[in-house]
Design an enzyme around this catalytic site. Structure first.
Site, PDB file in Angstrom:
ATOM      1  N   HIS A 146       4.540  13.679   1.628  1.00  0.00           N
ATOM      2  CA  HIS A 146       5.413  12.500   1.748  1.00  0.00           C
ATOM      3  C   HIS A 146       4.928  11.599   2.876  1.00  0.00           C
ATOM      4  O   HIS A 146       4.815  10.374   2.702  1.00  0.00           O
ATOM      5  CB  HIS A 146       6.855  12.955   2.009  1.00  0.00           C
ATOM      6  N   GLU A 147       4.640  12.192   4.032  1.00  0.00           N
ATOM      7  CA  GLU A 147       4.200  11.392   5.181  1.00  0.00           C
ATOM      8  C   GLU A 147       2.811  10.798   4.949  1.00  0.00           C
ATOM      9  O   GLU A 147       2.545   9.648   5.320  1.00  0.00           O
ATOM     10  CB  GLU A 147       4.218  12.245   6.458  1.00  0.00           C
ATOM     11  N   HIS A 150       3.132   7.640   3.001  1.00  0.00           N
ATOM     12  CA  HIS A 150       3.459   6.468   3.819  1.00  0.00           C
ATOM     13  C   HIS A 150       2.193   5.875   4.438  1.00  0.00           C
ATOM     14  O   HIS A 150       2.063   4.654   4.546  1.00  0.00           O
ATOM     15  CB  HIS A 150       4.446   6.843   4.930  1.00  0.00           C
ATOM     16  N   GLU A 227      11.002   5.102   0.454  1.00  0.00           N
ATOM     17  CA  GLU A 227      11.195   6.547   0.523  1.00  0.00           C
ATOM     18  C   GLU A 227      11.050   7.180  -0.859  1.00  0.00           C
ATOM     19  O   GLU A 227      10.419   8.225  -1.009  1.00  0.00           O
ATOM     20  CB  GLU A 227      12.570   6.863   1.127  1.00  0.00           C
TER      21      GLU A 227
END
Length: 299
Positions: A146-147, A150, A227
């Site tokens: 997930h990070e 980003h 997100e």
């Protein structure tokens, strides 16, 4: 409506960052000019104000990641002590096609994580010790993915700049309040029944009330869709939506707030660090909805 490509999303994030910086500079100049007028600093004050704005924008662009990491007490993760974490970060970064980001640790019991930096070549991932203790390898891999998403999507520059700018807004509020009570300097209006002081008092009170709202609005400008996109992109990078879904479930069940955080940096984290659900101006979608969407993905 046609879907945007990754490159279009990246370019859009860069444009939004520059637009945000320009807009904030104009707001900051307006606030600063009032101080210049009130304290009768003249041309010197205007020049110093312009220098400050340019310098702050440079810091926000070039040093915002270091400021964000320092503000939460993050330290570099020792590769020997945190071998598994470094290994997962390296694997996911390779799968995402980006350089391995720097890896940081926060001494914090709440399970959480965030990414920061200005581009994939200058990026960092930070996780809490609570996250490492609570997650198995698949769950930790999902959070890291997930990070990394980003970073890959270039969300990190806008998110980090917003954190630094929000911090300055809070600082400006404090300065305004102190100047109200301490009465710094001499107003050119003092001769006329202290009208200048009254004006400053009114503006200070108004700003002290709306400053927290400005911070919330800025944070909410970081779209909730980012997100969702990072969740989905991360799941596709590691070919597993269930690891992150399980991690989010554990994170959602932990309700104790983080010890070291602020409104300025809250939007950086994978989940709300205050340990409470926010409805108005929320930057994070409900965890239940994120889990539902992840479990509906087909790899």
């Amino acid at each position: 409506m046609s879907r945007k490509t990754l490159y279009e999303l990246q370019a859009e994030n860069v444009r939004k960052t520059y637009l945000f910086i320009v807009t904030f500079s104009l707001i900051l100049f307006a606030i600063g000019y009032f101080f210049v007028w009130y304290f009768n600093w003249g041309l010197t004050g205007i020049v110093l104000l312009a220098i400050f704005i340019v310098l702050y924008n440079w810091i926000a662009y070039e040093q915002s990641d270091k400021i964000a990491l320092a503000s939460v007490g993050a330290i570099p993760a020792n590769p020997e002590e945190y071998y598994v974490l470094h290994n997962i970060v390296e694997e996911v970064a390779l799968a995402a096609g980006i350089p391995k980001p720097n890896v940081y640790i926060m001494e914090e019991s709440q399970p959480n994580a965030f990414a920061t930096g200005k581009d994939p070549k200058h990026a960092s991932v930070c996780v809490t010790t609570g996250l490492l203790q609570m997650m198995n390898r698949e769950e930790l891999q999902g959070v890291i993915a997930h990070e990394i998403s980003h970073i890959r999507n270039r969300d990190i520059l806008l998110m980090t700049v917003v954190a630094v700018v929000a911090g300055l807004i809070i600082l400006l509020r404090d300065v305004m309040l102190r100047s109200m009570w301490w009465g710094m300097g001499e107003s050119r209006r003092r001769d006329k029944n202290d009208n200048g002081a009254i004006i400053l008092l009114i503006i200070g009170l108004i700003f002290s009330i709306i400053a927290p709202l400005i911070v919330l609005i800025i944070r909410s400008a970081i779209s909730r869709q980012r997100e969702y996109l990072a969740d989905a992109t991360g799941a596709y990078i590691v070919r597993d939506p269930y690891g992150l879904a399980s991690a989010l479930e554990k994170i959602g069940n932990y309700t104790r707030p983080m010890r070291v955080t602020s409104d300025a940096t809250a939007h950086l984290f994978i989940s709300n660090p205050f340990g409470r659900a926010e409805k108005l101006f929320a930057t994070h979608p409900p965890i239940e909805e994120r889990i539902k969407r992840l479990k509906s993905l087909t790899m």
